[in-house]
Write a protein that holds these residues in place. Structure first.
Motif, PDB file in Angstrom:
ATOM      1  N   THR A 136       2.486   2.877  -2.363  1.00  0.00           N
ATOM      2  CA  THR A 136       2.202   3.823  -3.442  1.00  0.00           C
ATOM      3  C   THR A 136       0.841   4.490  -3.290  1.00  0.00           C
ATOM      4  N   PRO A 137      -0.249   3.719  -3.093  1.00  0.00           N
ATOM      5  CA  PRO A 137      -1.534   4.396  -2.885  1.00  0.00           C
ATOM      6  C   PRO A 137      -1.527   5.296  -1.657  1.00  0.00           C
ATOM      7  N   LEU A 138      -0.818   4.883  -0.634  1.00  0.00           N
ATOM      8  CA  LEU A 138      -0.781   5.691   0.584  1.00  0.00           C
ATOM      9  C   LEU A 138      -0.078   7.014   0.325  1.00  0.00           C
ATOM     10  N   LEU A 144       0.804  -1.216   0.000  1.00  0.00           N
ATOM     11  CA  LEU A 144       0.000   0.000   0.000  1.00  0.00           C
ATOM     12  C   LEU A 144       0.837   1.266   0.000  1.00  0.00           C
ATOM     13  N   PHE A 156      -6.821  12.554  -5.381  1.00  0.00           N
ATOM     14  CA  PHE A 156      -7.832  11.592  -4.937  1.00  0.00           C
ATOM     15  C   PHE A 156      -8.226  10.638  -6.070  1.00  0.00           C
ATOM     16  N   VAL A 157      -8.335  11.161  -7.274  1.00  0.00           N
ATOM     17  CA  VAL A 157      -8.756  10.307  -8.386  1.00  0.00           C
ATOM     18  C   VAL A 157      -7.679   9.261  -8.705  1.00  0.00           C
ATOM     19  N   VAL A 158      -6.417   9.685  -8.750  1.00  0.00           N
ATOM     20  CA  VAL A 158      -5.336   8.734  -9.010  1.00  0.00           C
ATOM     21  C   VAL A 158      -5.305   7.643  -7.931  1.00  0.00           C
ATOM     22  N   THR A 159      -5.455   8.062  -6.681  1.00  0.00           N
ATOM     23  CA  THR A 159      -5.444   7.091  -5.591  1.00  0.00           C
ATOM     24  C   THR A 159      -6.593   6.100  -5.760  1.00  0.00           C
ATOM     25  N   ASP A 160      -7.752   6.640  -6.100  1.00  0.00           N
ATOM     26  CA  ASP A 160      -8.910   5.765  -6.271  1.00  0.00           C
ATOM     27  C   ASP A 160      -8.676   4.768  -7.397  1.00  0.00           C
ATOM     28  N   ARG A 161      -8.036   5.243  -8.463  1.00  0.00           N
ATOM     29  CA  ARG A 161      -7.757   4.332  -9.585  1.00  0.00           C
ATOM     30  C   ARG A 161      -6.830   3.201  -9.159  1.00  0.00           C
ATOM     31  N   MET A 162      -5.825   3.544  -8.371  1.00  0.00           N
ATOM     32  CA  MET A 162      -4.908   2.506  -7.896  1.00  0.00           C
ATOM     33  C   MET A 162      -5.656   1.495  -7.033  1.00  0.00           C
ATOM     34  N   LEU A 163      -6.510   2.016  -6.156  1.00  0.00           N
ATOM     35  CA  LEU A 163      -7.161   1.136  -5.193  1.00  0.00           C
ATOM     36  C   LEU A 163      -8.274   0.314  -5.825  1.00  0.00           C
ATOM     37  N   GLU A 164      -8.833   0.850  -6.886  1.00  0.00           N
ATOM     38  CA  GLU A 164      -9.863   0.126  -7.635  1.00  0.00           C
ATOM     39  C   GLU A 164      -9.332  -1.244  -8.052  1.00  0.00           C
ATOM     40  N   MET A 165      -8.033  -1.259  -8.376  1.00  0.00           N
ATOM     41  CA  MET A 165      -7.428  -2.506  -8.830  1.00  0.00           C
ATOM     42  C   MET A 165      -7.305  -3.530  -7.722  1.00  0.00           C
ATOM     43  N   PHE A 166      -7.129  -3.050  -6.520  1.00  0.00           N
ATOM     44  CA  PHE A 166      -7.087  -3.986  -5.393  1.00  0.00           C
ATOM     45  C   PHE A 166      -8.457  -4.612  -5.171  1.00  0.00           C
TER      46      PHE A 166
END
Lengths: 472, 104
Positions: free
Chosen positions: B38-40, B36, B88-98
């Protein structure tokens, strides 16, 4: 009443940041945490626009301008964030970080003028003027530094080291300190606006030269560090406006960002000063000390690779930046599934700094639906290599370089690596024999148990999967 | 010493907030799986976009004849928004993959 709503909104905003960050630390709650923080942020922004009053009780005006700016920023930000490729994620974070730094610097410029306009000299209110100036310095360093980091990761800027780089950097830092303290204490006289612009320019230059010589391998650390810089700059802004939500958000990121930076340094077994002062890229020792790496390497054919893997009990895949560049994560998952169907146990070994950012590989593989429990951290997987038949290294280099353990003269000496040599066979997929991002030769490639499988990771894996499927 | 203690008194709230937040930041982050990181980092990046509030205040207080403040304020609002929204959008995109992997 209005003030009460503002304070309540700021309270909710601050709590949402803390809870959001906490939830971001767990895989299951991370996405919700991000959402909560975003909602808290929106609330704080709207409350500021409508309920913020200055010390005379005057509300904010220029609503049209504010909403115009918010709209433009939102559209551009969303588009950029949605369009960006997974591989380009790190530089995107760097870019957004730079925007925040620039924002903080602009606030300082305007408030500096404000202060002079109100009839103050720079030295009449030391706390006020130093808050403004320090916010300016940190904000602009974060901005220019992030832009250079962005350019480097994007491949627009190469590592460059000036002669006496370290001396120049330290000199600039001292110059900034002297200028700021001189201005604040009143020891340096002169037109305050001119002086402020001098501080601005020197700091901007420092930001550039600070990141310029730092090699790619250290870029994650630098971005994380600049990230916490911007947090600190935001906190100075919060102190300036006595604004609680800016303070909490800024300090929280400043502190959390520092911890994250240190965690990354630890993963590479390097100290933060080492990263900042002595860089990989610049001090590439060619002569003396560095032991000779070379010899002959052997290539392996696609069908041999397929056979070798098919008849293995256990295969470990080591992904690196090459995998990300080739966008090979989906086909990599495909390979894993095919092998799995044929009774081969497949795991992924994730080095903490594989790729360009910690967690880069995890995000990438998660995109391809690779199951979370197949991704193992370095400490978990290292003992397993000894019982592994084949290790497939996909575009990783420095994280499997034995020089980190054996050659004290190597720039990466001391960095913990994945012990791929313990396995029976090592297959390395690379596009060429060119050294990795840290610019160091890798003795692993010349070892007897290592075979090279040249080619773009995506092409090579596509062929490999087809080969295995035809055999099964 | 005395000036130090006076400024400590003057900014007591701030100093409390500062120290507590630093400790909190350490505590929140110190046990995070490398997955986590990178998303963090990206999420934290979005949160320091809170500097946008300062930009809004600059913009909202600018007099209509103060073009420098207007232009700079407007620019700061745009940059701050980029930081917040993009972050926030980039983070959401990363986390969407999880998220997706869970369906397996």
């Amino acid at each position: 009443m209005a003030n009460g709503i503002l304070i309540l909104s700021y309270l909710i905003g601050s709590v949402s940041f803390i809870i959001g960050l906490k939830m971001l630390s767990h895989p299951d709650s991370a996405r919700k945490g991000n959402l909560y923080a975003a909602i808290g942020m929106t609330l704080a922004i709207l409350a500021t626009i409508f309920f913020y009053t200055d010390s005379n009780g005057v509300y904010l005006k220029n609503h049209l301008w504010i909403f115009g700016g918010l709209l433009i920023g939102s559209i551009v930000g969303t588009l950029a964030a949605k369009k960006v490729q997974m591989t380009a994620m790190p530089q995107m974070v760097s870019l957004f970080n730079g925007m925040g730094g620039a924002c903080a610097a602009i606030i300082s410029i305007v408030e500096f003028k404000h202060m002079l306009h109100a009839g103050n000299t720079v030295s009449s209110d030391v706390v006020l003027s130093s808050t403004i100036l320090i916010g300016l310095v940190i904000g602009i360093v974060s901005f220019t530094g992030s832009m250079i980091a962005f350019g480097k990761l994007n491949g627009n800027i190469n590592d460059k080291t000036l002669p006496l780089q370290q001396l120049i950097n330290i000199g600039l830092l001292v110059l900034i300190l002297v200028l700021v303290t001189g201005m604040v204490s009143g020891m340096i006289q002169g037109d305050p606006m001119t002086l402020m612009y001098v501080v601005l320019s020197v700091s901007a230059l420092y930001g550039v030269l600070f990141v310029m010589p730092i090699g790619g391998a250290d870029m994650p650390v630098v971005i994380s560090l600049l990230n916490s810089f911007t947090g600190v700059a935001a906190a100075f802004g919060g102190f300036l406006y006595d604004n609680s939500v800016m303070l909490t958000g800024g300090i929280l990121v400043g502190s959390a960002g520092t911890v994250l930076t240190v965690l990354m340094c630890k993963a590479m077994n390097r100290s933060l000063t080492n990263v900042i002062v002595g860089s990989f890229g610049g001090t590439k020792q060619t002569g003396g000390g560095g032991s000779e790496v070379g010899g002959t390497y052997k290539e392996i054919s696609m069908s041999d690779t397929a056979v070798l893997m098919m008849y293995s009990k256990k295969v470990i895949i080591v992904p690196g930046y090459g995998l990300a560049v080739a966008q090979a994560q989906h086909i990599c998952h495909e390979l894993e599934k095919v092998l799995d169907q044929n009774g081969v146990e497949v795991k992924y070994a994730i080095h903490p700094v594989a790729g360009r950012m910690p967690g880069h590989m995890n995000v990438l593989l998660a995109e391809a639906d690779v199951s979370y429990d197949k991704l193992l951290d370095m400490d978990e997987i290292n003992p397993e290599f000894a019982q592994t038949d084949v290790v497939l290294v996909l575009g990783a280099n420095d994280v499997v370089n034995p020089a980190a353990k054996t050659d004290p003269a190597s720039p990466i000496y001391g960095m913990p690596i994945l012990n791929v040599e313990d396995a029976s066979h090592v297959i390395v997929n690379k596009r060429s024999m060119k050294p990795g991002y840290a610019g160091i030769e890798n003795a692993l490639f010349f070892q007897p148990k290592t075979s090279m499988l040249f080619g773009d990771a995506k092409d090579a894996l596509t062929k490999l999967v087809a080969e295995i499927k035809s055999m099964a | 010493m005395e000036t130090l203690l006076t400024s400590l008194t003057n900014h007591a709230d701030f100093i409390f907030l500062l120290i507590l937040m630093i400790i909190l930041g350490f505590e929140v982050i110190s046990r995070v799986p490398a997955v986590l990181h990178t998303p963090l980092m990206s999420g934290a990046n979005a949160i320091h976009g809170v500097v946008i509030i300062g930009a809004i205040i600059v913009m909202g207080q600018a007099e209509s004849d103060n073009y420098l403040a207007l232009i700079l304020g407007f620019l700061a609002v745009i940059l701050g928004t980029l930081n917040v929204v993009g972050g926030f959008v980039v983070t959401d995109r990363m986390l969407e993959m999880f998220k997706k992997r869970k369906k397996n």
